[in-house]
Motif scaffolding. Structure first.
Motif, PDB file in Angstrom:
ATOM      1  N   GLY A 136       0.824  -1.195   0.000  1.00 52.20           N
ATOM      2  CA  GLY A 136       0.000   0.000   0.000  1.00 52.20           C
ATOM      3  C   GLY A 136       0.859   1.247   0.000  1.00 52.20           C
ATOM      4  N   VAL A 137       0.567   2.169  -0.870  1.00 49.96           N
ATOM      5  CA  VAL A 137       1.306   3.424  -0.979  1.00 49.96           C
ATOM      6  C   VAL A 137       0.507   4.550  -0.329  1.00 49.96           C
ATOM      7  N   SER A 138      -0.694   4.735  -0.792  1.00 53.67           N
ATOM      8  CA  SER A 138      -1.560   5.767  -0.241  1.00 53.67           C
ATOM      9  C   SER A 138      -3.000   5.414  -0.547  1.00 53.67           C
ATOM     10  N   CYS A 139      -3.856   5.596   0.431  1.00 56.12           N
ATOM     11  CA  CYS A 139      -5.252   5.209   0.285  1.00 56.12           C
ATOM     12  C   CYS A 139      -6.151   6.278   0.892  1.00 56.12           C
ATOM     13  N   ILE A 140      -7.343   6.354   0.366  1.00 57.23           N
ATOM     14  CA  ILE A 140      -8.321   7.295   0.900  1.00 57.23           C
ATOM     15  C   ILE A 140      -9.671   6.604   0.992  1.00 57.23           C
TER      16      ILE A 140
END
Length: 126
Positions: free
Chosen positions: A47-51
């Motif tokens: 995972g790098v970036s999640c919203i």
């Protein structure tokens, strides 16, 4: 039918920037978590970036904090990943994923996401 289409990858020198886009369709944008994941050769998908659009929560991997920014445009059903100060270790195939998940503890976990895009290659040269 849920569809996720990534774009914006490419070759960039170290220190440069790229902006990835994930165009989503087939689901209610505001009810889903959307994440950016990456996979380098021989490594696990991370995972790098999640919203999470349902509650506004976000996640950034430690390795990208301060360099990457995730954002979304509701009118365009699109999530962006602005990547700055890129490093050679950021080289990977980047994937967009979506899921109506609710548990914030799994926001960054690839196995929690049901829908995936085809991926876009990001290569950072030294």
């Amino acid at each position: 039918e849920v569809q996720l289409v990534e774009s914006g990858g490419g070759l960039v020198q170290a220190g440069g920037s790229l902006r990835l886009s994930c165009a989503a369709s087939g689901f209610s944008f505001d009810d889903y978590a959307i994440g950016w994941f990456r996979q380098a050769p021989g490594k696990e998908r991370e995972g790098v970036s999640c919203i999470n659009r349902s509650d506004g929560s976000t996640y950034y991997a430690d390795s990208v904090k301060g360099r990457f920014i995730i954002s979304s445009d509701v009118a365009k059903n699109t999530v962006y990943l602005q990547m700055n100060s890129l490093k050679p270790e950021d080289t990977a195939v980047y994937y967009c994923a979506a899921d109506p998940l609710r548990d914030p503890l799994v926001l960054h976990l690839a196995h929690a996401y049901h829908y995936w895009g085809q991926g876009t290659q990001v290569t950072v040269s030294s």
